[in-house]
Scaffold this motif. Structure first.
Motif, PDB file in Angstrom:
ATOM      1  N   MET A  47       0.845  -1.197   0.000  1.00  0.00           N
ATOM      2  CA  MET A  47       0.000   0.000   0.000  1.00  0.00           C
ATOM      3  C   MET A  47       0.878   1.244   0.000  1.00  0.00           C
ATOM      4  SD  MET A  47      -3.163  -0.920   2.586  1.00  0.00           S
ATOM      5  CE  MET A  47      -4.122   0.451   1.932  1.00  0.00           C
ATOM      6  N   ARG A  48       0.402   2.268  -0.714  1.00  0.00           N
ATOM      7  CA  ARG A  48       1.049   3.594  -0.707  1.00  0.00           C
ATOM      8  C   ARG A  48      -0.046   4.631  -0.504  1.00  0.00           C
ATOM      9  NH1 ARG A  48       5.539   6.422  -1.877  1.00  0.00           N
ATOM     10  NH2 ARG A  48       5.323   8.461  -2.877  1.00  0.00           N
ATOM     11  N   PHE A  49       0.172   5.540   0.459  1.00  0.00           N
ATOM     12  CA  PHE A  49      -0.872   6.498   0.793  1.00  0.00           C
ATOM     13  C   PHE A  49      -0.266   7.757   1.400  1.00  0.00           C
ATOM     14  CE2 PHE A  49      -0.251   3.272   3.991  1.00  0.00           C
ATOM     15  CZ  PHE A  49      -0.108   3.968   5.178  1.00  0.00           C
ATOM     16  N   ARG A  50      -1.039   8.835   1.366  1.00  0.00           N
ATOM     17  CA  ARG A  50      -0.600  10.112   1.915  1.00  0.00           C
ATOM     18  C   ARG A  50      -1.245  10.330   3.272  1.00  0.00           C
ATOM     19  NH1 ARG A  50      -1.765  15.639  -1.280  1.00  0.00           N
ATOM     20  NH2 ARG A  50      -3.737  15.530  -0.163  1.00  0.00           N
ATOM     21  N   VAL A  51      -0.490  10.916   4.201  1.00  0.00           N
ATOM     22  CA  VAL A  51      -0.972  11.145   5.566  1.00  0.00           C
ATOM     23  C   VAL A  51      -0.684  12.588   5.957  1.00  0.00           C
ATOM     24  CG1 VAL A  51      -0.639   8.734   6.231  1.00  0.00           C
ATOM     25  CG2 VAL A  51       1.220  10.370   6.557  1.00  0.00           C
ATOM     26  N   LYS A  52      -1.229  12.985   7.095  1.00  0.00           N
ATOM     27  CA  LYS A  52      -0.988  14.331   7.605  1.00  0.00           C
ATOM     28  C   LYS A  52       0.352  14.436   8.327  1.00  0.00           C
ATOM     29  CE  LYS A  52      -5.878  15.528   8.132  1.00  0.00           C
ATOM     30  NZ  LYS A  52      -6.942  15.955   9.077  1.00  0.00           N
ATOM     31  N   ASP A  53       0.695  13.392   9.090  1.00  0.00           N
ATOM     32  CA  ASP A  53       1.940  13.404   9.856  1.00  0.00           C
ATOM     33  C   ASP A  53       2.547  12.009   9.804  1.00  0.00           C
ATOM     34  OD1 ASP A  53       3.847  13.253  12.042  1.00  0.00           O
ATOM     35  OD2 ASP A  53       3.029  15.156  12.726  1.00  0.00           O
ATOM     36  N   VAL A  54       3.729  11.900   9.235  1.00  0.00           N
ATOM     37  CA  VAL A  54       4.367  10.597   9.056  1.00  0.00           C
ATOM     38  C   VAL A  54       4.711   9.956  10.395  1.00  0.00           C
ATOM     39  CG1 VAL A  54       6.483   9.478   8.234  1.00  0.00           C
ATOM     40  CG2 VAL A  54       5.249  11.039   6.738  1.00  0.00           C
ATOM     41  N   LEU A 202       4.293  -1.023   3.536  1.00  0.00           N
ATOM     42  CA  LEU A 202       3.571   0.250   3.559  1.00  0.00           C
ATOM     43  C   LEU A 202       4.520   1.387   3.226  1.00  0.00           C
ATOM     44  CD1 LEU A 202       1.569  -0.300   6.879  1.00  0.00           C
ATOM     45  CD2 LEU A 202       0.784  -0.744   4.552  1.00  0.00           C
ATOM     46  N   ASN A 203       4.143   2.197   2.253  1.00  0.00           N
ATOM     47  CA  ASN A 203       4.862   3.425   1.904  1.00  0.00           C
ATOM     48  C   ASN A 203       3.906   4.598   2.107  1.00  0.00           C
ATOM     49  OD1 ASN A 203       7.596   2.663   0.465  1.00  0.00           O
ATOM     50  ND2 ASN A 203       6.080   1.202  -0.255  1.00  0.00           N
ATOM     51  N   PHE A 204       4.275   5.527   2.970  1.00  0.00           N
ATOM     52  CA  PHE A 204       3.395   6.662   3.244  1.00  0.00           C
ATOM     53  C   PHE A 204       4.225   7.942   3.317  1.00  0.00           C
ATOM     54  CE2 PHE A 204       4.475   4.144   6.907  1.00  0.00           C
ATOM     55  CZ  PHE A 204       4.935   5.042   7.865  1.00  0.00           C
ATOM     56  N   TYR A 205       3.586   9.062   3.000  1.00  0.00           N
ATOM     57  CA  TYR A 205       4.289  10.342   2.922  1.00  0.00           C
ATOM     58  C   TYR A 205       3.328  11.458   3.289  1.00  0.00           C
ATOM     59  CZ  TYR A 205       1.736  10.760  -1.468  1.00  0.00           C
ATOM     60  OH  TYR A 205       0.727  10.825  -2.392  1.00  0.00           O
ATOM     61  N   GLN A 206       3.874  12.632   3.542  1.00  0.00           N
ATOM     62  CA  GLN A 206       3.066  13.805   3.845  1.00  0.00           C
ATOM     63  C   GLN A 206       3.410  14.929   2.871  1.00  0.00           C
ATOM     64  OE1 GLN A 206       4.597  14.251   7.904  1.00  0.00           O
ATOM     65  NE2 GLN A 206       5.425  16.260   7.349  1.00  0.00           N
ATOM     66  N   ASP A 207       2.551  15.951   2.838  1.00  0.00           N
ATOM     67  CA  ASP A 207       2.780  17.083   1.936  1.00  0.00           C
ATOM     68  C   ASP A 207       4.084  17.794   2.283  1.00  0.00           C
ATOM     69  OD1 ASP A 207       0.462  16.642   0.526  1.00  0.00           O
ATOM     70  OD2 ASP A 207      -0.756  17.914   1.808  1.00  0.00           O
ATOM     71  N   ASN A 208       4.598  18.550   1.313  1.00  0.00           N
ATOM     72  CA  ASN A 208       5.811  19.326   1.557  1.00  0.00           C
ATOM     73  C   ASN A 208       5.615  20.267   2.739  1.00  0.00           C
ATOM     74  OD1 ASN A 208       6.770  18.015  -0.629  1.00  0.00           O
ATOM     75  ND2 ASN A 208       7.211  19.817  -1.850  1.00  0.00           N
ATOM     76  N   THR A 209       6.583  20.313   3.613  1.00  0.00           N
ATOM     77  CA  THR A 209       6.534  21.127   4.828  1.00  0.00           C
ATOM     78  C   THR A 209       7.566  22.246   4.738  1.00  0.00           C
ATOM     79  OG1 THR A 209       5.880  19.175   6.097  1.00  0.00           O
ATOM     80  CG2 THR A 209       6.665  21.074   7.341  1.00  0.00           C
ATOM     81  N   VAL A 210       7.166  23.443   5.160  1.00  0.00           N
ATOM     82  CA  VAL A 210       8.077  24.585   5.200  1.00  0.00           C
ATOM     83  C   VAL A 210       8.411  24.877   6.657  1.00  0.00           C
ATOM     84  CG1 VAL A 210       8.414  27.014   4.647  1.00  0.00           C
ATOM     85  CG2 VAL A 210       7.140  25.544   3.074  1.00  0.00           C
ATOM     86  N   GLN A 211       9.690  24.918   6.954  1.00  0.00           N
ATOM     87  CA  GLN A 211      10.147  25.138   8.326  1.00  0.00           C
ATOM     88  C   GLN A 211      11.242  26.193   8.315  1.00  0.00           C
ATOM     89  OE1 GLN A 211      12.385  21.972  10.257  1.00  0.00           O
ATOM     90  NE2 GLN A 211      11.198  22.244  12.121  1.00  0.00           N
ATOM     91  N   SER A 212      11.187  27.116   9.289  1.00  0.00           N
ATOM     92  CA  SER A 212      12.204  28.173   9.389  1.00  0.00           C
ATOM     93  C   SER A 212      12.723  28.240  10.816  1.00  0.00           C
ATOM     94  CB  SER A 212      11.618  29.525   8.980  1.00  0.00           C
ATOM     95  OG  SER A 212      10.561  29.897   9.840  1.00  0.00           O
ATOM     96  N   PHE A 213      13.999  28.558  10.954  1.00  0.00           N
ATOM     97  CA  PHE A 213      14.612  28.703  12.274  1.00  0.00           C
ATOM     98  C   PHE A 213      15.862  29.549  12.124  1.00  0.00           C
ATOM     99  CE2 PHE A 213      15.490  24.641  10.323  1.00  0.00           C
ATOM    100  CZ  PHE A 213      16.864  24.603  10.250  1.00  0.00           C
ATOM    101  N   VAL A 214      16.309  30.142  13.231  1.00  0.00           N
ATOM    102  CA  VAL A 214      17.459  31.049  13.248  1.00  0.00           C
ATOM    103  C   VAL A 214      18.729  30.237  13.482  1.00  0.00           C
ATOM    104  CG1 VAL A 214      18.514  33.045  14.378  1.00  0.00           C
ATOM    105  CG2 VAL A 214      16.027  32.945  14.087  1.00  0.00           C
TER     106      VAL A 214
END
Length: 274
Positions: A47-54, A202-214
């Motif tokens: 199975m391959r599916f998309r999730v909110k949080d891996v 099982l292969n699962f992934y989430q949408d591209n995430t944008v993260q910023s830090f100093v």
């Protein structure tokens, strides 16, 4: 008499061959019936599916697998950065912005009778399912073949040991048959294990995430002093170099004295000639 004895011997061999074939067919028929009653069917699913949080999905899947009596054989979580940029905040700090995708990979062993129930529960954890597949591999005939070969090897080893002599013990042949017997037994045990516990990938992934830090500024040029300080330091450094040159020349006064004396002698000689 020779012809008659040959016919009698041929008839006896034919009877033995027929009885041997009959016994072999009986064994095959009986074992075939056993194999039908206990079919060796190996189930595998992907199975391959998309999730909110891996990470959360991996934890929920592990919990569900344990509840159904299964085990996690392998898992991996990986984040791939697609774009990265650094923006200057101050002379010693930067703001790093990353765009990345997190993917998860999990292989589990599930009791075969609960595989359908487990696969039906996965869509509840997913945003949507890209693909899902299940494969049934019937290993009954192969299992039966190994079982019959094992019985034949046991009988062959007994026969070899029975007719072995001290001069020709046939140890090599006996060991080869025993090793092959072990291989067939192991293959059947492996089939039994795969029939009892199905493998699901099982292969699962989430949408591209944008993260910023100093982060710290790694450009050392920004850590240099201001222009005024650098100008003052340059003047001080120039005065220091000038004094060092004067001191160096003062150490060479003997050379200057000799050079002056030589020039004076040269001028005097030139005037006299003129």
């Amino acid at each position: 008499m020779a012809v008659a004895s040959s016919l009698v011997f041929a008839c006896q061999n034919a009877e033995k061959y027929d009885s041997s074939n009959a016994s072999t067919e009986a064994i095959l028929d009986s074992n075939s019936m056993d194999s039908i009653d206990e079919a060796k069917i190996i189930k595998t699913a992907d199975m391959r599916f998309r999730v909110k949080d891996v990470q959360k999905t991996k934890e929920e899947l592990s919990k569900s697998i344990r509840e159904k009596g299964g085990t996690v054989a392998e898992f991996k979580i990986e984040s791939n950065v697609y774009e990265s940029q650094k923006v200057k905040l101050s002379s010693d700090s930067l703001k790093e912005i990353n765009s990345y995708r997190t993917e998860g990979y999990l292989v589990a062993k599930i009791p075969a009778e609960k595989l359908d129930e487990f696969t039906n529960s996965i869509p509840k954890l997913a945003v949507f399912v890209n693909s899902a597949s299940m494969k049934l591999d019937d290993q009954s005939l192969y299992y039966l073949s190994n079982k019959l070969k094992v019985e034949n090897r046991v009988e062959a080893v007994e026969t070899i040991n029975k007719f072995a002599t001290k001069k020709e013990p046939n140890v090599g042949t006996s060991l080869y048959i025993k090793d092959d017997y072990v291989d067939k037994k192991i293959e059947n045990l492996s089939i039994d294990s795969q029939v009892k516990y199905s493998t699901i990938t099982l292969n699962f992934y989430q949408d591209n995430t944008v993260q910023s830090f100093v982060v710290a500024n790694d450009n050392l040029y920004n850590y240099k002093p201001s222009f005024g300080n650098r100008l003052l330091l340059s003047l001080e450094n120039g005065w220091f170099i000038f004094k060092e040159i004067i001191l160096a020349l003062s150490n060479l006064w003997v050379l200057f004295l000799l050079a002056g004396a030589g020039f004076y002698i040269y001028r005097t000689y030139k005037v006299k000639r003129a």
